[in-house]
Design an enzyme around this catalytic site. Structure first.
Site, PDB file in Angstrom:
ATOM      1  CG  ASP A 113      -6.154  -0.643   5.994  1.00  0.00           C
ATOM      2  OD1 ASP A 113      -5.924  -1.609   5.235  1.00  0.00           O
ATOM      3  OD2 ASP A 113      -5.345   0.280   6.182  1.00  0.00           O
ATOM      4  CB  THR A 132      -0.872  -0.018   1.275  1.00  0.00           C
ATOM      5  OG1 THR A 132      -1.713  -1.152   1.230  1.00  0.00           O
ATOM      6  CG2 THR A 132      -1.700   1.242   1.421  1.00  0.00           C
ATOM      7  CB  THR A 149       1.168   0.495   4.759  1.00  0.00           C
ATOM      8  OG1 THR A 149       1.528  -0.732   4.119  1.00  0.00           O
ATOM      9  CG2 THR A 149       2.341   0.936   5.630  1.00  0.00           C
ATOM     10  NE  ARG A 202      -9.224  -7.249   2.460  1.00  0.00           N
ATOM     11  CZ  ARG A 202      -8.186  -6.428   2.585  1.00  0.00           C
ATOM     12  NH1 ARG A 202      -7.807  -5.672   1.576  1.00  0.00           N
ATOM     13  NH2 ARG A 202      -7.525  -6.337   3.717  1.00  0.00           N
ATOM     14  CB  VAL A 203     -13.565  -2.923   0.945  1.00  0.00           C
ATOM     15  CG1 VAL A 203     -13.037  -1.523   1.240  1.00  0.00           C
ATOM     16  CG2 VAL A 203     -14.337  -2.936  -0.380  1.00  0.00           C
TER      17      VAL A 203
HETATM   18  N1  GLY Z   1      -3.738  -2.289   3.908  1.00  0.00           N
HETATM   19  C1  GLY Z   1      -4.148  -2.755   2.666  1.00  0.00           C
HETATM   20  C2  GLY Z   1      -5.202  -3.752   2.734  1.00  0.00           C
HETATM   21  O1  GLY Z   1      -5.281  -4.532   3.672  1.00  0.00           O
HETATM   22  O2  GLY Z   1      -5.996  -3.804   1.824  1.00  0.00           O
END
Ligand code: GLY
Length: 301
Positions: free
Chosen positions: A199, A168, A219, A196-197
């Site tokens: 954070d 990320t 991240t 899937r989403v």
């Molecule tokens: N931090 C990125 C995710 O888990 O999608």
């Protein structure tokens, strides 16, 4: 106010042969954002420029170079947040767009909403003139290989991913007016379920900005970051009088203590002091701190 910017290019093990690409990519992003700030642009303009630079760099799991989900598709999440008015814009599970961070900015600027997802987000992007690219334009060999291995083995390996991989990208900045902003963008975790989403596009989790304190971008393993609302938690710790580095360290320690979480954080406070911390083996970052003249682009270990 002298401006400052800090960016990250993901917290994971970053093998030696990828170190140079990560350092160079973070440095270019920080330079691109800082150039905007020196020209008098807003912190928001600067973080969008910095993150878009990393989305265009196939080194990172954001924009071009993103990971594939279990259906062999790239689904992108991104957020921007303005510390002046606490407005944010985000996209989730967005397909076939090279710079999701720019669409997130458009959601903030052009709608009354904070987040658009999936097909609706793509339709909105098209209506605002963002070009729909081919799926293949976002793919790189390394991620196709990973997907093929998933098809062969059916193994998810989420924990190994973050001990091993979690690219990320994010940026936080303070501008000459003293306003702060942040942006975060990701392809998410490899082999994720379609839809899937993580954070990254969630206010307070993947990013948070408040002129009264500063701005933060996270991240790492999204489900764990969500559980402790990591970016907002770090800023709450900062407003309890800790400096930016201590606030990031305490927030990441909290992530680990409460949910065994793996990840990293960057922050700029309202005085322009930057901080970062991670509990993964490595994290790529770069910063330019206007008040002190300090500048760095490196892999933190
Ligand atoms: N931090 C990125 C995710 O888990 O999608």
């Amino acid at each position: 106010m002298k401006p400052s910017i800090i960016v990250h290019g993901g917290a994971w093990s970053i093998p030696d042969d990828l170190v140079d690409g990560h350092v160079r990519g973070c440095e270019s992003a920080a330079d691109a954002g800082f150039k905007e700030l020196l020209a008098g642009a807003s912190a928001m303009d600067a973080v969008v420029e910095a993150v878009a630079t990393m989305e265009d760099d196939a080194t990172f799991d954001a924009g071009v170079g993103s990971v594939l989900n279990q259906s062999g598709k790239v689904e992108l999440d991104a957020i921007v947040m303005d510390g002046g008015n606490l407005r944010s814009g985000a996209v989730a599970a967005l397909q076939r767009i090279r710079n999701p961070v720019r669409v997130a900015r458009a959601v903030m600027d052009c709608t009354q909403y904070s987040m658009l997802a999936g097909e609706g987000a793509l339709e909105f992007a098209s209506s605002k003139g963002f070009e729909k690219c081919a799926e293949e334009d976002l793919l790189v060999g390394r991620e196709l290989e990973d997907y093929r291995e998933f098809i062969r083995t059916g193994v998810l390996r989420t924990r190994e991913h973050f001990s091993g991989k979690g690219d990320t990208v994010g940026a936080c900045a303070v501008d000459v007016e003293g306003h702060v902003a942040c942006a975060t963008s990701t392809g998410g975790i490899p082999r994720k379920l379609a839809g899937r989403v993580g954070d990254s596009p969630l206010v307070g989790c993947g990013a948070y900005a408040n002129d009264e304190v500063g701005a933060a971008s996270a991240t790492g393993w999204g489900e764990q970051i969500m559980a402790v609302v990591l970016s907002k938690t770090a800023l709450d710790i900062r407003s309890g009088l800790q400096d930016s580095c201590a606030a990031c360290r305490n927030a990441v320690e909290h992530l680990n203590k409460r949910v065994g979480g793996l990840g990293g954080l960057i922050m700029v406070d309202r005085e322009g002091a930057v901080g970062y911390h991670h509990n993964t083996p490595r994290m790529a970052f770069a910063f330019i701190e206007g008040t002190t003249g300090r500048k760095a682009a490196a892999i933190s270990v």
